[in-house]
Design a protein around this motif. Structure first.
Motif, PDB file in Angstrom:
ATOM      1  N   MET A   1       0.858  -1.181   0.000  1.00  0.00           N
ATOM      2  CA  MET A   1       0.000   0.000   0.000  1.00  0.00           C
ATOM      3  C   MET A   1       0.891   1.226   0.000  1.00  0.00           C
ATOM      4  O   MET A   1       1.833   1.311   0.780  1.00  0.00           O
ATOM      5  CB  MET A   1      -0.928   0.045   1.201  1.00  0.00           C
ATOM      6  N   ARG A   2       0.587   2.137  -0.877  1.00  0.00           N
ATOM      7  CA  ARG A   2       1.333   3.386  -0.961  1.00  0.00           C
ATOM      8  C   ARG A   2       0.356   4.516  -0.677  1.00  0.00           C
ATOM      9  O   ARG A   2      -0.740   4.541  -1.217  1.00  0.00           O
ATOM     10  CB  ARG A   2       1.944   3.543  -2.346  1.00  0.00           C
ATOM     11  N   MET A   3       0.760   5.429   0.191  1.00  0.00           N
ATOM     12  CA  MET A   3      -0.088   6.571   0.511  1.00  0.00           C
ATOM     13  C   MET A   3       0.706   7.849   0.264  1.00  0.00           C
ATOM     14  O   MET A   3       1.850   7.974   0.692  1.00  0.00           O
ATOM     15  CB  MET A   3      -0.583   6.514   1.954  1.00  0.00           C
ATOM     16  N   THR A   4       0.075   8.763  -0.448  1.00  0.00           N
ATOM     17  CA  THR A   4       0.663  10.071  -0.707  1.00  0.00           C
ATOM     18  C   THR A   4      -0.234  11.109  -0.049  1.00  0.00           C
ATOM     19  O   THR A   4      -1.452  11.096  -0.243  1.00  0.00           O
ATOM     20  CB  THR A   4       0.768  10.340  -2.218  1.00  0.00           C
ATOM     21  N   VAL A   5       0.373  12.001   0.728  1.00  0.00           N
ATOM     22  CA  VAL A   5      -0.377  12.998   1.483  1.00  0.00           C
ATOM     23  C   VAL A   5       0.091  14.387   1.050  1.00  0.00           C
ATOM     24  O   VAL A   5       1.287  14.650   0.984  1.00  0.00           O
ATOM     25  CB  VAL A   5      -0.177  12.820   3.004  1.00  0.00           C
ATOM     26  N   THR A   6      -0.883  15.243   0.770  1.00  0.00           N
ATOM     27  CA  THR A   6      -0.601  16.621   0.373  1.00  0.00           C
ATOM     28  C   THR A   6      -1.107  17.561   1.455  1.00  0.00           C
ATOM     29  O   THR A   6      -2.240  17.427   1.923  1.00  0.00           O
ATOM     30  CB  THR A   6      -1.296  16.959  -0.961  1.00  0.00           C
ATOM     31  N   VAL A   7      -0.273  18.518   1.841  1.00  0.00           N
ATOM     32  CA  VAL A   7      -0.619  19.508   2.867  1.00  0.00           C
ATOM     33  C   VAL A   7      -0.607  20.874   2.198  1.00  0.00           C
ATOM     34  O   VAL A   7       0.383  21.249   1.574  1.00  0.00           O
ATOM     35  CB  VAL A   7       0.402  19.470   4.031  1.00  0.00           C
TER      36      VAL A   7
END
Length: 150
Positions: free
Chosen positions: A98-104
């Protein structure tokens, strides 16, 4: 035509048919990003609502640090963190990929928006559970940091 020539033509025809079938099967297995986006079982608005949370802070650096800590607490290994772009991505290899990309990013004058996007074995995740787990961990981290609790 001689029997040998006819047999050779049949062999060539069979080889061409096999090659065409192989190409057809390989083409059917290939998916592009547009097909993956359209294959989701939720509308884009519903998916965005699951993937996004707003926090009452304007400290982007602190939020990024909390995102990194939350992903690590959930078992992700951080692959990339770019403070300038406000992007953090991590991979969790625990019997699956599982790959998670988070943008702030800033939201208005008093809030920061955090949006997470997950992929499971290269397929977009539309199930709410991984996002709920991430945002529960992030909310706790944000609360503890805001109240200066170690």
């Amino acid at each position: 035509m001689t029997p040998t020539r006819r047999a050779g033509q049949r062999g060539l025809g069979a080889a061409l048919a096999l090659a065409a079938a192989t190409l057809l099967l390989l083409g059917a297995c290939q998916t592009d990003s547009r097909q993956q986006v359209l294959a989701t079982d939720k509308s884009q608005v519903e998916l965005r609502a699951i993937q996004t949370r707003a926090f009452d802070t304007t400290d982007r650096n602190l939020t990024i640090r909390n995102v990194i800590a939350s992903l690590q607490d959930l078992g992700f290994v951080i692959d990339k963190a770019d403070e300038q772009l406000g992007i953090v991505s991590g991979t969790k290899l625990s019997g699956y990929a599982m790959r998670m990309t988070v943008t702030v990013r800033p939201r208005g004058k008093t809030q920061t928006a955090v949006r997470a996007s997950a992929q499971y074995n290269l397929v977009a995740v539309s199930d709410a559970e991984p996002y709920q787990q991430f945002f529960a961990a992030l909310s706790k981290a944000m609360f503890l940091t805001a109240n200066e609790v170690d």
